[in-house]
Design a protein around this motif. Structure first.
Motif, PDB file in Angstrom:
ATOM      1  N   GLY A 203       0.905  -1.038   0.086  1.00  0.00           N
ATOM      2  CA  GLY A 203      -0.248   0.045  -0.030  1.00  0.00           C
ATOM      3  C   GLY A 203       0.706   1.072  -0.124  1.00  0.00           C
ATOM      4  O   GLY A 203       2.194   0.998  -0.077  1.00  0.00           O
TER       5      GLY A 203
ATOM      6  N   GLY B 232      -9.274   3.702  -5.080  1.00  0.00           N
ATOM      7  CA  GLY B 232      -8.718   3.403  -3.882  1.00  0.00           C
ATOM      8  C   GLY B 232      -9.330   4.270  -2.588  1.00  0.00           C
ATOM      9  O   GLY B 232     -10.169   4.913  -2.455  1.00  0.00           O
TER      10      GLY B 232
ATOM     11  N   ILE C  38      -7.480   6.413   1.200  1.00  0.00           N
ATOM     12  CA  ILE C  38      -6.164   6.622   1.736  1.00  0.00           C
ATOM     13  C   ILE C  38      -6.724   7.420   3.208  1.00  0.00           C
ATOM     14  O   ILE C  38      -7.735   7.921   3.323  1.00  0.00           O
TER      15      ILE C  38
ATOM     16  N   ASP D  63     -10.797   8.737   6.335  1.00  0.00           N
ATOM     17  CA  ASP D  63     -10.346   7.913   5.145  1.00  0.00           C
ATOM     18  C   ASP D  63     -11.205   8.673   3.904  1.00  0.00           C
ATOM     19  O   ASP D  63     -12.328   8.910   4.125  1.00  0.00           O
TER      20      ASP D  63
ATOM     21  N   ARG E 158      -1.764   6.960   4.474  1.00  0.00           N
ATOM     22  CA  ARG E 158      -1.460   5.656   4.421  1.00  0.00           C
ATOM     23  C   ARG E 158      -2.723   4.996   3.818  1.00  0.00           C
ATOM     24  O   ARG E 158      -3.890   5.335   4.095  1.00  0.00           O
ATOM     25  N   THR E 159      -2.416   3.613   3.269  1.00  0.00           N
ATOM     26  CA  THR E 159      -3.532   2.764   2.922  1.00  0.00           C
ATOM     27  C   THR E 159      -4.176   2.272   4.204  1.00  0.00           C
ATOM     28  O   THR E 159      -3.514   1.734   4.998  1.00  0.00           O
TER      29      THR E 159
ATOM     30  N   GLU F 297      -7.907  -2.123   2.957  1.00  0.00           N
ATOM     31  CA  GLU F 297      -7.579  -2.176   1.637  1.00  0.00           C
ATOM     32  C   GLU F 297      -5.990  -2.592   1.667  1.00  0.00           C
ATOM     33  O   GLU F 297      -5.786  -3.283   0.398  1.00  0.00           O
ATOM     34  N   ARG F 298      -5.458  -2.469   2.571  1.00  0.00           N
ATOM     35  CA  ARG F 298      -3.951  -3.026   2.688  1.00  0.00           C
ATOM     36  C   ARG F 298      -3.996  -4.596   2.615  1.00  0.00           C
ATOM     37  O   ARG F 298      -3.195  -5.200   1.975  1.00  0.00           O
TER      38      ARG F 298
ATOM     39  N   GLN G  85      -5.469  -3.015  -3.565  1.00  0.00           N
ATOM     40  CA  GLN G  85      -6.511  -2.056  -4.176  1.00  0.00           C
ATOM     41  C   GLN G  85      -5.695  -1.371  -5.088  1.00  0.00           C
ATOM     42  O   GLN G  85      -4.772  -1.263  -5.415  1.00  0.00           O
TER      43      GLN G  85
ATOM     44  N   MET H 106      -5.316   2.045  -7.038  1.00  0.00           N
ATOM     45  CA  MET H 106      -4.997   3.502  -6.138  1.00  0.00           C
ATOM     46  C   MET H 106      -4.923   4.394  -7.628  1.00  0.00           C
ATOM     47  O   MET H 106      -4.021   4.218  -8.533  1.00  0.00           O
TER      48      MET H 106
END
Length: 291
Positions: A52, A72, A74, A85, A105-106, A110-111, A115, A117
């Motif tokens: 991520g 995505g 973040i 988020d 950061r992801t 999702e990490r 995903q 982005m």
């Protein structure tokens, strides 16, 4: 006198894991467009499960940062206690003012799953009278933003004013920031009352006053009037600009100011860790560059 649009190819930076960023502002041909002094096109990139985006805590002064995603998510955290988020169609607007630090950061889900982005991040210089305002962060849900229809076009007014609408995002100067989805052959006029304007083609291709602008490139123009843009393919385009800046800006690393001595002060503040800690992300940070 009206100027013809200038093509901006930008510079591509590889951040690893297939994650590339194309920097479209600042460049020699266009140091800024209205209050926009920085424009990055992120991705697209497909992060594998367990991978991520990790932008460690880092500082800003004298600007507002804006994140807008197509794919995505973040997670934003900062030193005024914000955590949010952001996902496609939503706005993260952070006013740095006299100083703020944040991380990007992801998010964990999702990490874990992986995903795609894809998005843009921009910096908007604050007017000189507002460069030292208190830092703030505001998250805006997708359904709060004006949506505008024109023949063959669907628009989202992210920030500022345009097409008879005003975004709820708090801004400090006359500006516009728009996502436009255009059918093949559609023509779109520019927002009125803004004399500096630029576009970035995310997908597709557009023609602007005889200039062809392909995907992942930009163009800018200054003048009292401007030719409309025409989609030569089905396209997604970011439109941005506004009134000219009230004086030149100095950019060094993540700092923007009308005064060079203020940037030197910001360097010392970051070296001495005077910005405070990012809640939930207290351990890591990006050191001050040595050059």
């Amino acid at each position: 006198m009206e100027q013809t649009p200038t093509l901006i190819e930008g510079r591509l930076h590889d951040l690893g894991d297939g994650f590339t960023v194309r920097r479209l502002l600042p460049v020699l041909l266009a140091r800024h467009v209205g209050p926009f002094v920085f424009f990055d096109l992120m991705g697209p990139v497909d992060f594998a499960p367990g991978r991520g985006m990790d932008v460690r805590p880092h500082p800003h002064i004298g600007l507002a940062t804006v994140t807008w995603l197509f794919d995505g998510a973040i997670r934003h955290r900062d030193t005024v206690g914000s955590e949010a988020d952001i996902r496609p169609g939503e706005v993260n607007w952070m006013t740095a003012g006299r100083g703020i630090a944040h991380s990007e950061r992801t998010p964990p889900d999702e990490r874990r799953d992986g995903q795609r982005m894809h998005g843009v991040q921009v910096w908007v210089a604050l007017p000189q009278k507002d460069e030292e305002v208190d830092p703030e962060f505001h998250h805006h849900a997708a359904d709060t933003l004006p949506r505008i229809r024109r023949p063959g076009a669907e628009l989202v007014l992210i920030a500022g004013t345009g097409y008879g609408e005003r975004s709820p995002v708090k801004v400090f100067a006359s500006m516009f920031f728009v996502e436009a989805t255009l059918d093949t052959g559609a023509e779109l006029a520019w927002p009125e009352k803004h004399i500096e304007r630029g576009l970035c083609v995310i997908e597709g291709e557009v023609s602007w006053d005889g200039l062809t602008v392909p995907a992942a490139q930009a163009a800018a123009q200054t003048g009292a009037t401007a030719a409309p843009i025409k989609a030569t393919k089905a396209s997604r385009v970011m439109l941005f600009g506004g009134a000219p800046l009230d004086g030149e800006r100095h950019l060094w690393w993540n700092f923007v100011s009308s005064r060079k001595e203020r940037i030197e002060q910001a360097k010392l503040e970051w070296q001495e860790q005077r910005y405070g800690k990012v809640a939930g992300d207290e351990v890591e940070f990006i050191p001050l560059p040595t050059r």
